[in-house]
Design a protein around this motif. Sequence first.
Motif, PDB file in Angstrom:
ATOM      1  N   GLN A  32       0.902  -1.255   0.084  1.00 50.24           N
ATOM      2  CA  GLN A  32       0.235   0.017  -0.113  1.00 50.24           C
ATOM      3  C   GLN A  32       1.029   1.106   0.037  1.00 50.24           C
ATOM      4  O   GLN A  32       1.982   1.209   0.521  1.00 50.24           O
ATOM      5  N   LEU A  33       0.437   2.293  -0.600  1.00 58.25           N
ATOM      6  CA  LEU A  33       1.247   3.433  -0.862  1.00 58.25           C
ATOM      7  C   LEU A  33       0.508   4.535  -0.008  1.00 58.25           C
ATOM      8  O   LEU A  33      -0.821   4.666  -0.085  1.00 58.25           O
ATOM      9  N   LEU A  34       1.332   5.322   0.911  1.00 57.25           N
ATOM     10  CA  LEU A  34       0.848   6.245   1.794  1.00 57.25           C
ATOM     11  C   LEU A  34       1.333   7.695   1.047  1.00 57.25           C
ATOM     12  O   LEU A  34       2.556   7.890   1.163  1.00 57.25           O
ATOM     13  N   LEU A  35       0.675   8.724   1.044  1.00 59.95           N
ATOM     14  CA  LEU A  35       1.436  10.138   0.758  1.00 59.95           C
ATOM     15  C   LEU A  35       1.089  10.986   1.868  1.00 59.95           C
ATOM     16  O   LEU A  35      -0.237  11.213   2.329  1.00 59.95           O
ATOM     17  N   ASN A  36       1.905  11.294   2.706  1.00 56.01           N
ATOM     18  CA  ASN A  36       1.779  12.117   3.728  1.00 56.01           C
ATOM     19  C   ASN A  36       0.608  11.466   4.812  1.00 56.01           C
ATOM     20  O   ASN A  36      -0.191  11.770   5.337  1.00 56.01           O
ATOM     21  N   GLY A  37       0.751  10.096   4.983  1.00 53.55           N
ATOM     22  CA  GLY A  37      -0.335   9.267   5.898  1.00 53.55           C
ATOM     23  C   GLY A  37      -1.644   8.555   5.270  1.00 53.55           C
ATOM     24  O   GLY A  37      -2.309   8.286   5.750  1.00 53.55           O
ATOM     25  N   ALA A  44      -3.631   6.882   2.330  1.00 53.81           N
ATOM     26  CA  ALA A  44      -3.876   5.772   1.351  1.00 53.81           C
ATOM     27  C   ALA A  44      -4.071   6.199   0.023  1.00 53.81           C
ATOM     28  O   ALA A  44      -5.344   6.809  -0.198  1.00 53.81           O
ATOM     29  N   LEU A  45      -3.188   6.184  -0.963  1.00 51.75           N
ATOM     30  CA  LEU A  45      -3.517   6.570  -2.334  1.00 51.75           C
ATOM     31  C   LEU A  45      -2.775   5.504  -3.356  1.00 51.75           C
ATOM     32  O   LEU A  45      -1.979   4.798  -3.038  1.00 51.75           O
ATOM     33  N   SER A  46      -3.511   5.542  -4.356  1.00 49.49           N
ATOM     34  CA  SER A  46      -2.863   4.584  -5.649  1.00 49.49           C
ATOM     35  C   SER A  46      -1.574   5.430  -6.161  1.00 49.49           C
ATOM     36  O   SER A  46      -1.497   6.678  -6.140  1.00 49.49           O
ATOM     37  N   ILE A  47      -1.072   4.734  -7.120  1.00 48.07           N
ATOM     38  CA  ILE A  47       0.071   5.532  -7.830  1.00 48.07           C
ATOM     39  C   ILE A  47      -0.323   6.409  -8.612  1.00 48.07           C
ATOM     40  O   ILE A  47       0.266   7.514  -8.723  1.00 48.07           O
ATOM     41  N   ASP A  48      -1.505   6.485  -9.378  1.00 51.69           N
ATOM     42  CA  ASP A  48      -1.974   7.406 -10.183  1.00 51.69           C
ATOM     43  C   ASP A  48      -2.375   8.813  -9.203  1.00 51.69           C
ATOM     44  O   ASP A  48      -2.066   9.821  -9.900  1.00 51.69           O
ATOM     45  N   GLU A  49      -3.165   8.277  -8.060  1.00 54.56           N
ATOM     46  CA  GLU A  49      -3.361   9.619  -7.321  1.00 54.56           C
ATOM     47  C   GLU A  49      -2.304  10.273  -6.723  1.00 54.56           C
ATOM     48  O   GLU A  49      -2.157  11.395  -6.713  1.00 54.56           O
ATOM     49  N   ILE A  50      -1.176   9.436  -6.429  1.00 55.65           N
ATOM     50  CA  ILE A  50       0.220  10.223  -5.828  1.00 55.65           C
ATOM     51  C   ILE A  50       0.692  11.059  -7.160  1.00 55.65           C
ATOM     52  O   ILE A  50       1.054  12.143  -6.848  1.00 55.65           O
ATOM     53  N   GLU A  51       0.873  10.582  -8.113  1.00 59.56           N
ATOM     54  CA  GLU A  51       1.201  11.325  -9.209  1.00 59.56           C
ATOM     55  C   GLU A  51       0.589  12.860  -9.446  1.00 59.56           C
ATOM     56  O   GLU A  51       1.165  13.758  -9.774  1.00 59.56           O
ATOM     57  N   ALA A  52      -1.016  12.571  -9.403  1.00 58.42           N
ATOM     58  CA  ALA A  52      -1.796  13.622  -9.696  1.00 58.42           C
ATOM     59  C   ALA A  52      -1.418  14.605  -8.667  1.00 58.42           C
ATOM     60  O   ALA A  52      -1.044  15.953  -8.752  1.00 58.42           O
ATOM     61  N   ARG A  53      -1.290  14.234  -7.331  1.00 56.76           N
ATOM     62  CA  ARG A  53      -0.819  15.225  -6.105  1.00 56.76           C
ATOM     63  C   ARG A  53       0.554  15.833  -6.433  1.00 56.76           C
ATOM     64  O   ARG A  53       0.858  16.933  -6.013  1.00 56.76           O
ATOM     65  N   ILE A  98      11.122   9.099   0.331  1.00 55.46           N
ATOM     66  CA  ILE A  98      10.423   7.719  -0.141  1.00 55.46           C
ATOM     67  C   ILE A  98      10.833   6.981   1.299  1.00 55.46           C
ATOM     68  O   ILE A  98      12.110   6.940   1.518  1.00 55.46           O
ATOM     69  N   LYS A  99       9.903   6.433   1.840  1.00 58.75           N
ATOM     70  CA  LYS A  99      10.177   5.464   3.042  1.00 58.75           C
ATOM     71  C   LYS A  99       9.479   4.202   2.702  1.00 58.75           C
ATOM     72  O   LYS A  99       8.375   4.098   2.748  1.00 58.75           O
ATOM     73  N   GLY A 100      10.334   3.166   2.476  1.00 59.97           N
ATOM     74  CA  GLY A 100       9.833   1.776   2.160  1.00 59.97           C
ATOM     75  C   GLY A 100      10.274   0.828   3.341  1.00 59.97           C
ATOM     76  O   GLY A 100      11.278   0.843   3.957  1.00 59.97           O
ATOM     77  N   ASP A 101       9.095   0.150   3.512  1.00 57.28           N
ATOM     78  CA  ASP A 101       9.222  -0.763   4.742  1.00 57.28           C
ATOM     79  C   ASP A 101      10.013  -1.905   4.289  1.00 57.28           C
ATOM     80  O   ASP A 101      10.256  -2.423   3.074  1.00 57.28           O
ATOM     81  N   GLY A 102      10.805  -2.571   5.251  1.00 61.26           N
ATOM     82  CA  GLY A 102      11.667  -3.521   5.032  1.00 61.26           C
ATOM     83  C   GLY A 102      11.212  -4.873   4.542  1.00 61.26           C
ATOM     84  O   GLY A 102      11.554  -5.464   3.606  1.00 61.26           O
ATOM     85  N   ALA A 103      10.080  -5.101   4.485  1.00 58.98           N
ATOM     86  CA  ALA A 103       9.298  -6.224   4.146  1.00 58.98           C
ATOM     87  C   ALA A 103       8.650  -5.991   2.649  1.00 58.98           C
ATOM     88  O   ALA A 103       7.773  -6.692   2.289  1.00 58.98           O
ATOM     89  N   ALA A 104       8.548  -4.430   2.396  1.00 54.22           N
ATOM     90  CA  ALA A 104       7.761  -4.285   1.029  1.00 54.22           C
ATOM     91  C   ALA A 104       8.443  -4.702  -0.083  1.00 54.22           C
ATOM     92  O   ALA A 104       9.713  -5.073  -0.285  1.00 54.22           O
ATOM     93  N   ALA A 105       7.646  -4.909  -1.217  1.00 50.26           N
ATOM     94  CA  ALA A 105       7.866  -5.484  -2.515  1.00 50.26           C
ATOM     95  C   ALA A 105       9.013  -4.342  -3.171  1.00 50.26           C
ATOM     96  O   ALA A 105       8.577  -3.156  -3.124  1.00 50.26           O
ATOM     97  N   TYR A 106      10.195  -4.548  -3.576  1.00 50.78           N
ATOM     98  CA  TYR A 106      11.020  -3.765  -4.092  1.00 50.78           C
ATOM     99  C   TYR A 106      10.361  -2.762  -5.510  1.00 50.78           C
ATOM    100  O   TYR A 106      10.670  -1.852  -5.750  1.00 50.78           O
ATOM    101  N   GLU A 107       9.181  -3.566  -6.014  1.00 49.47           N
ATOM    102  CA  GLU A 107       8.947  -3.137  -7.313  1.00 49.47           C
ATOM    103  C   GLU A 107       8.080  -1.824  -6.806  1.00 49.47           C
ATOM    104  O   GLU A 107       8.133  -0.849  -7.714  1.00 49.47           O
ATOM    105  N   GLN A 108       7.513  -2.018  -5.741  1.00 46.79           N
ATOM    106  CA  GLN A 108       6.695  -0.636  -5.295  1.00 46.79           C
ATOM    107  C   GLN A 108       7.542   0.627  -5.180  1.00 46.79           C
ATOM    108  O   GLN A 108       7.309   1.649  -5.647  1.00 46.79           O
ATOM    109  N   VAL A 109       8.723   0.462  -4.425  1.00 50.00           N
ATOM    110  CA  VAL A 109       9.637   1.501  -4.187  1.00 50.00           C
ATOM    111  C   VAL A 109      10.080   1.922  -5.431  1.00 50.00           C
ATOM    112  O   VAL A 109      10.096   3.244  -5.688  1.00 50.00           O
TER     113      VAL A 109
END
Length: 135
Positions: A70-75, A77-86, A101-112
């Motif tokens: 899951q992607l969070l912008l300033n807390g 939850a948004l999709s990648i398209d919503e983050i792009e618009a913001r 950019i803060k990626g969780d250690g267990a997050a998929a590298y592809e999302q980062v």
Amino acid sequence: MSIQVGNESKPYDTINVTPMLDLAYVLLVVFILMTTASVQGLNISMPKPSNQAPTEKHDLLIVQVADNGQLLLNGAALSIDEIEARLVDAKARDPKMTVAIKGDGAAAYEQVMQVIDLCNRLSVDMGLITSRIGT
């Protein structure tokens, strides 16, 4: 100890100091070389610190990648398209804005990587937030 030459016996009272002096000279040369090698170095002129506080303040947006992808912008939850618009809107307001950019250690590298690619595509300054293990 005495040395016998012919029928005469005379005491042996001299010590050969030549090997000891050779060793002392070798040690002296080694110490001189090591001392001069450690003293020499590069001359670097460091920048002088400014006593003035920075007057420019720019926006900082934090994009978090949770362990579930899951992607969070300033807390929020948004999709990648919503983050792009913001990000496009924020860049229009402040061209020198930055994304952290803060990626969780267990997050998929592809999302980062998607977030990094998005920032590169929009020409937005970015940085990666890291922390020590266990904190």
